[in-house]
Design a protein around this motif. Structure first.
Motif, PDB file in Angstrom:
ATOM      1  N   VAL A   1       0.837  -1.201   0.000  1.00 41.08           N
ATOM      2  CA  VAL A   1       0.000   0.000   0.000  1.00 41.08           C
ATOM      3  C   VAL A   1       0.871   1.249   0.000  1.00 41.08           C
ATOM      4  O   VAL A   1       0.631   2.203  -0.764  1.00 41.08           O
ATOM      5  N   LEU A   2       1.906   1.269   0.819  1.00 43.81           N
ATOM      6  CA  LEU A   2       2.796   2.426   0.886  1.00 43.81           C
ATOM      7  C   LEU A   2       3.553   2.623  -0.428  1.00 43.81           C
ATOM      8  O   LEU A   2       3.767   3.761  -0.862  1.00 43.81           O
ATOM      9  N   ILE A   3       3.949   1.532  -1.067  1.00 42.24           N
ATOM     10  CA  ILE A   3       4.629   1.625  -2.360  1.00 42.24           C
ATOM     11  C   ILE A   3       3.717   2.285  -3.398  1.00 42.24           C
ATOM     12  O   ILE A   3       4.154   3.136  -4.184  1.00 42.24           O
ATOM     13  N   GLN A   4       2.455   1.935  -3.378  1.00 39.32           N
ATOM     14  CA  GLN A   4       1.520   2.526  -4.333  1.00 39.32           C
ATOM     15  C   GLN A   4       1.279   4.007  -4.051  1.00 39.32           C
ATOM     16  O   GLN A   4       1.128   4.809  -4.979  1.00 39.32           O
ATOM     17  N   PHE A   5       1.244   4.402  -2.792  1.00 38.60           N
ATOM     18  CA  PHE A   5       1.098   5.820  -2.480  1.00 38.60           C
ATOM     19  C   PHE A   5       2.341   6.598  -2.922  1.00 38.60           C
ATOM     20  O   PHE A   5       2.237   7.728  -3.413  1.00 38.60           O
ATOM     21  N   LEU A   6       3.519   5.988  -2.762  1.00 34.54           N
ATOM     22  CA  LEU A   6       4.748   6.612  -3.255  1.00 34.54           C
ATOM     23  C   LEU A   6       4.699   6.741  -4.773  1.00 34.54           C
ATOM     24  O   LEU A   6       5.084   7.777  -5.341  1.00 34.54           O
ATOM     25  N   ALA A   7       4.193   5.696  -5.435  1.00 29.01           N
ATOM     26  CA  ALA A   7       4.074   5.731  -6.893  1.00 29.01           C
ATOM     27  C   ALA A   7       3.123   6.834  -7.339  1.00 29.01           C
ATOM     28  O   ALA A   7       3.354   7.476  -8.377  1.00 29.01           O
ATOM     29  N   CYS A   8       2.074   7.074  -6.570  1.00 28.49           N
ATOM     30  CA  CYS A   8       1.138   8.163  -6.905  1.00 28.49           C
ATOM     31  C   CYS A   8       1.874   9.502  -6.973  1.00 28.49           C
ATOM     32  O   CYS A   8       1.618  10.324  -7.858  1.00 28.49           O
ATOM     33  N   TYR A   9       2.786   9.715  -6.039  1.00 26.18           N
ATOM     34  CA  TYR A   9       3.571  10.958  -6.038  1.00 26.18           C
ATOM     35  C   TYR A   9       4.522  10.996  -7.239  1.00 26.18           C
ATOM     36  O   TYR A   9       4.677  12.028  -7.890  1.00 26.18           O
ATOM     37  N   LEU A  10       5.115   9.845  -7.558  1.00 28.87           N
ATOM     38  CA  LEU A  10       6.116   9.816  -8.623  1.00 28.87           C
ATOM     39  C   LEU A  10       5.513   9.975 -10.018  1.00 28.87           C
ATOM     40  O   LEU A  10       6.182  10.464 -10.928  1.00 28.87           O
ATOM     41  N   VAL A  11       4.254   9.578 -10.209  1.00 26.13           N
ATOM     42  CA  VAL A  11       3.666   9.631 -11.552  1.00 26.13           C
ATOM     43  C   VAL A  11       2.898  10.923 -11.813  1.00 26.13           C
ATOM     44  O   VAL A  11       2.418  11.134 -12.936  1.00 26.13           O
ATOM     45  N   LYS A  12       2.790  11.801 -10.822  1.00 28.22           N
ATOM     46  CA  LYS A  12       1.907  12.961 -10.954  1.00 28.22           C
ATOM     47  C   LYS A  12       2.300  13.902 -12.088  1.00 28.22           C
ATOM     48  O   LYS A  12       1.448  14.641 -12.608  1.00 28.22           O
ATOM     49  N   ASP A  13       3.566  13.883 -12.496  1.00 27.25           N
ATOM     50  CA  ASP A  13       4.005  14.792 -13.562  1.00 27.25           C
ATOM     51  C   ASP A  13       4.351  14.066 -14.860  1.00 27.25           C
ATOM     52  O   ASP A  13       4.878  14.684 -15.795  1.00 27.25           O
TER      53      ASP A  13
ATOM     54  N   SER B   1       3.754  12.056 -18.489  1.00 23.83           N
ATOM     55  CA  SER B   1       2.813  12.180 -19.608  1.00 23.83           C
ATOM     56  C   SER B   1       1.820  11.021 -19.544  1.00 23.83           C
ATOM     57  O   SER B   1       2.086   9.986 -18.916  1.00 23.83           O
ATOM     58  N   TRP B   2       0.701  11.175 -20.228  1.00 25.33           N
ATOM     59  CA  TRP B   2      -0.356  10.168 -20.137  1.00 25.33           C
ATOM     60  C   TRP B   2       0.087   8.799 -20.646  1.00 25.33           C
ATOM     61  O   TRP B   2      -0.319   7.765 -20.103  1.00 25.33           O
ATOM     62  N   LYS B   3       0.921   8.761 -21.683  1.00 16.55           N
ATOM     63  CA  LYS B   3       1.338   7.454 -22.206  1.00 16.55           C
ATOM     64  C   LYS B   3       2.137   6.683 -21.161  1.00 16.55           C
ATOM     65  O   LYS B   3       2.017   5.453 -21.046  1.00 16.55           O
ATOM     66  N   TRP B   4       2.946   7.419 -20.358  1.00 14.08           N
ATOM     67  CA  TRP B   4       3.714   6.744 -19.314  1.00 14.08           C
ATOM     68  C   TRP B   4       2.840   6.403 -18.116  1.00 14.08           C
ATOM     69  O   TRP B   4       3.102   5.413 -17.410  1.00 14.08           O
ATOM     70  N   ILE B   5       1.798   7.157 -17.882  1.00 17.78           N
ATOM     71  CA  ILE B   5       0.837   6.810 -16.830  1.00 17.78           C
ATOM     72  C   ILE B   5       0.254   5.426 -17.104  1.00 17.78           C
ATOM     73  O   ILE B   5       0.234   4.546 -16.224  1.00 17.78           O
TER      74      ILE B   5
ATOM     75  N   VAL C   1     -14.452   5.358   2.986  1.00 15.40           N
ATOM     76  CA  VAL C   1     -13.001   5.431   3.190  1.00 15.40           C
ATOM     77  C   VAL C   1     -12.287   5.526   1.851  1.00 15.40           C
ATOM     78  O   VAL C   1     -11.371   6.348   1.666  1.00 15.40           O
ATOM     79  N   GLN C   2     -12.711   4.685   0.889  1.00 14.71           N
ATOM     80  CA  GLN C   2     -12.042   4.658  -0.415  1.00 14.71           C
ATOM     81  C   GLN C   2     -12.147   5.994  -1.134  1.00 14.71           C
ATOM     82  O   GLN C   2     -11.149   6.545  -1.617  1.00 14.71           O
ATOM     83  N   PHE C   3     -13.338   6.535  -1.202  1.00 15.39           N
ATOM     84  CA  PHE C   3     -13.525   7.787  -1.930  1.00 15.39           C
ATOM     85  C   PHE C   3     -12.881   8.962  -1.201  1.00 15.39           C
ATOM     86  O   PHE C   3     -12.437   9.928  -1.839  1.00 15.39           O
ATOM     87  N   SER C   4     -12.779   8.884   0.119  1.00 20.87           N
ATOM     88  CA  SER C   4     -12.077   9.927   0.874  1.00 20.87           C
ATOM     89  C   SER C   4     -10.599   9.950   0.516  1.00 20.87           C
ATOM     90  O   SER C   4     -10.005  11.023   0.323  1.00 20.87           O
ATOM     91  N   ILE C   5     -10.003   8.775   0.415  1.00 21.46           N
ATOM     92  CA  ILE C   5      -8.587   8.691   0.027  1.00 21.46           C
ATOM     93  C   ILE C   5      -8.400   9.136  -1.419  1.00 21.46           C
ATOM     94  O   ILE C   5      -7.434   9.848  -1.751  1.00 21.46           O
ATOM     95  N   ASP C   6      -9.306   8.729  -2.303  1.00 21.38           N
ATOM     96  CA  ASP C   6      -9.216   9.151  -3.708  1.00 21.38           C
ATOM     97  C   ASP C   6      -9.257  10.671  -3.830  1.00 21.38           C
ATOM     98  O   ASP C   6      -8.467  11.277  -4.572  1.00 21.38           O
ATOM     99  N   ILE C   7     -10.172  11.283  -3.096  1.00 20.15           N
ATOM    100  CA  ILE C   7     -10.298  12.748  -3.123  1.00 20.15           C
ATOM    101  C   ILE C   7      -9.048  13.408  -2.559  1.00 20.15           C
ATOM    102  O   ILE C   7      -8.567  14.427  -3.085  1.00 20.15           O
ATOM    103  N   THR C   8      -8.492  12.818  -1.506  1.00 18.94           N
ATOM    104  CA  THR C   8      -7.266  13.367  -0.907  1.00 18.94           C
ATOM    105  C   THR C   8      -6.105  13.316  -1.888  1.00 18.94           C
ATOM    106  O   THR C   8      -5.345  14.283  -2.034  1.00 18.94           O
TER     107      THR C   8
ATOM    108  N   LYS D   1      -3.833  12.503 -12.395  1.00 18.51           N
ATOM    109  CA  LYS D   1      -3.026  11.415 -12.956  1.00 18.51           C
ATOM    110  C   LYS D   1      -2.794  10.251 -11.993  1.00 18.51           C
ATOM    111  O   LYS D   1      -2.873   9.079 -12.398  1.00 18.51           O
ATOM    112  N   PRO D   2      -2.495  10.495 -10.706  1.00 13.01           N
ATOM    113  CA  PRO D   2      -2.348   9.355  -9.795  1.00 13.01           C
ATOM    114  C   PRO D   2      -3.627   8.529  -9.648  1.00 13.01           C
ATOM    115  O   PRO D   2      -3.561   7.303  -9.512  1.00 13.01           O
ATOM    116  N   ILE D   3      -4.787   9.181  -9.698  1.00 11.42           N
ATOM    117  CA  ILE D   3      -6.051   8.456  -9.609  1.00 11.42           C
ATOM    118  C   ILE D   3      -6.228   7.560 -10.833  1.00 11.42           C
ATOM    119  O   ILE D   3      -6.607   6.386 -10.713  1.00 11.42           O
ATOM    120  N   ILE D   4      -5.938   8.105 -12.011  1.00  4.83           N
ATOM    121  CA  ILE D   4      -6.019   7.308 -13.241  1.00  4.83           C
ATOM    122  C   ILE D   4      -5.007   6.171 -13.196  1.00  4.83           C
ATOM    123  O   ILE D   4      -5.310   5.038 -13.608  1.00  4.83           O
TER     124      ILE D   4
END
Length: 325
Positions: free
Chosen positions: A51-63, A65-69, A192-199, A207-210
């Motif tokens: 779970v923590l790895i995926q949250f870190l990945a959310c930060y790393l992918v935020k910038d 391009s869409w093809k790399w997302i 809980v899920q939608f609260s985290i998604d919104i956060t 992009k991290p949500i996608i």
């Protein structure tokens, strides 16, 4: 790509599922298997790390391009998310904290659900109990395709499309086959899920949500790991309704491939299922099994004898009672 599947109906049987009797026989001969039951002390730490790895990945992918997302969603994030769905599968059997801490298991499954992006864990547990109790039960086991799926997805091209759309069918099929009242846990799961998604959206954008949701949908569709959906219960040989897979992808999927062993002993965590096979080898070694999930997907698409109809079905007393009520 136009040959039609030769099956025109499910394989109807009038016997009980084989796992109950085999469980009794194995426990009578090898009572030490009972010592394998109970929680997996490592599961909560492994899942928390994912779970923590995926949250870190959310930060790393935020910038990115869409093809790399979408590339990283399919190549990495979706693999982690699919693995988390199989961790949730294990947790649904209370193997994270044990049967005496059922609520802790349910809450932890909600936590494991967070990177998946869509509320899933509470609904999965509600229906997965029926899958074990009424394996192949008509109108009860929502793991079995509908008659429409069996009829329509009957050519290689359509079967390929069906594999791609598996997440859609798995999410909608229960509402048609065996609708149940929404539980408080499902509402909690969604909040809980939608609260985290919104956060995540507020902190890092769309992009991290996608990345999370696209990874989940892509890797539960046409992906090597998704071979387990077909490998577990589709009838590759007449008379056999559950199959194990003994290959390297078990390392990524909490040993979900040991599926005969799991249905025989659902209270044994995935990490100990290879020990079940080792102890009771004569019960498993001669049963048909798979070595490659990629080969399973290939055969499913191109073998005219296999399709969504290739499932064993049985009438269960509970289903008959529902029809008469």
């Amino acid at each position: 790509m136009g040959n039609r599947v030769t099956r025109e109906d499910f394989e109807w049987v009038y016997t009980e599922q084989p796992h109950t009797q085999r469980r009794k026989e194995i426990l009578a001969k090898y009572p030490e298997i009972k010592t394998l039951m109970g929680p997996d002390p490592h599961l909560k730490w492994i899942v928390s790390g994912m779970v923590l790895i995926q949250f870190l990945a959310c930060y790393l992918v935020k910038d990115l391009s869409w093809k790399w997302i979408f590339f990283w969603a399919y190549a990495f994030g979706g693999c982690v998310n699919h693995s988390l769905t199989l961790a949730i599968h294990d947790i649904s059997h209370n193997v994270a904290f044990g049967n005496k801490q059922a609520k802790w298991n349910r809450w932890f499954a909600v936590f494991a659900n967070l990177p998946i992006g869509i509320p899933y864990s509470a609904s999965f547990k509600k229906y997965h109990i029926d899958h074990h109790r009424y394996l192949g039960g008509d109108g009860l086991d929502v793991d079995i395709p509908t008659t429409f799926e069996g009829w329509f997805f009957s050519t290689p091209l359509r079967k390929l499309l069906w594999l791609f759309l598996q997440p859609l069918f798995y999410s909608l099929r229960p509402l048609y086959v065996n609708p149940k009242v929404i539980t408080q846990m499902e509402i909690f799961n969604a909040l809980v899920q939608f609260s985290i998604d919104i956060t995540i959206y507020y902190l890092w954008g769309l992009k991290p949500i996608i990345y999370l949701i696209a990874g989940t949908l892509l890797c539960m569709g046409l992906h090597p790991i998704s071979g387990h959906f077909i490998a577990e219960h589709y009838m590759f040989l007449k008379g056999y309704e559950t199959y194990s897979y003994y290959g390297p992808l078990n390392w990524l999927t909490f040993n979900v491939g040991y599926h005969m062993e799991h249905h025989d002993f659902p209270s044994i965590p995935g990490c100990r299922l290879p020990m079940v096979k080792k102890i009771a080898a004569e019960y498993y070694d001669n049963l048909p099994h798979h070595r490659s999930w990629i080969r399973v997907l290939w055969d499913f698409v191109f073998d005219d004898a296999i399709g969504p109809y290739s499932r064993v079905k049985r009438l269960c007393k509970l289903a008959e009672k529902k029809l008469t009520d």
